[in-house]
Enzyme design. Sequence first.
Site: not given
Length: 281
Positions: A14, A45, A48, A74, A104
Amino acid sequence: MNTEKSTGLSLSFEVFPPKKWEDFPELYETLNALKIHNPEFISCTYGAGGSNSKKTAEIASHIEKDLGICAIAHLTCAALTEEGLLSTIDNFKNSGIHNVLALRGDKPADMSTECFENRRYKHPSEIIPILKDSGFRVSAACYPEKHYEASSMDEDLSWLKYKVDQGADSLISQLFFKNDVFYRFMDSILKMGIEVPVHAGIMPITSSKMISTTINLSGASVPKSLSDLIATYGDSPCDMKKAGIEYAVRQITDLRDHGIRNIHIYTMNHSETADAICALL
């Protein structure tokens, strides 16, 4: 190097988008270094602070198109409107992204509590079918020690089963430091009929200050062996890094010995940590 052949493991990594665009060249160097380990995928991810998909799409596109590695972007739904979700889907498609991790996410700092409580999508299970219908392969998160908001492990497992029933193709676990916790979790989901691939999340603790931040974000429990390690080496950055990497390697080796082959390493954008782990494995 074919890491899977040399280690008997399928590794994935990741990374996260830098907060500043000028820091991107360093991330691309990290990605180039991670490529040599032939990962199953590299996940990125969601922007920011979890509120901007532009950076995520750019990085995932580079991983997929330029490096030739499967990328998982993500996607957090906490702050998404229906229009925002459709726009993000179009952006991901136009960027050549085929895999999404549906999450979520936490409440963005600039989002009021009222707006958060009345948000359009309250759980990632709501966006999984939409992503599937749009042609994406979808992963979901799982929590070996339960999500911190769940009232019980049974409740959390019920939500996990629902995410899989809604179409999740695979699961990526929250980080953990006690393998017994993960083994109990795997036994529980198998009894529930959850048979999709699960990638065990490993976070190498390479500095003493990482541990408090990591616990606050993940809720993971810290075994005495890790606490003792931090107490012994915490004041020596070099020794702490070495000891933290060795602890992660012991975790991974034990997982492999128990038949767990899919390992997801939270690199914190440090390729040298991944290099050291792979060398020891």
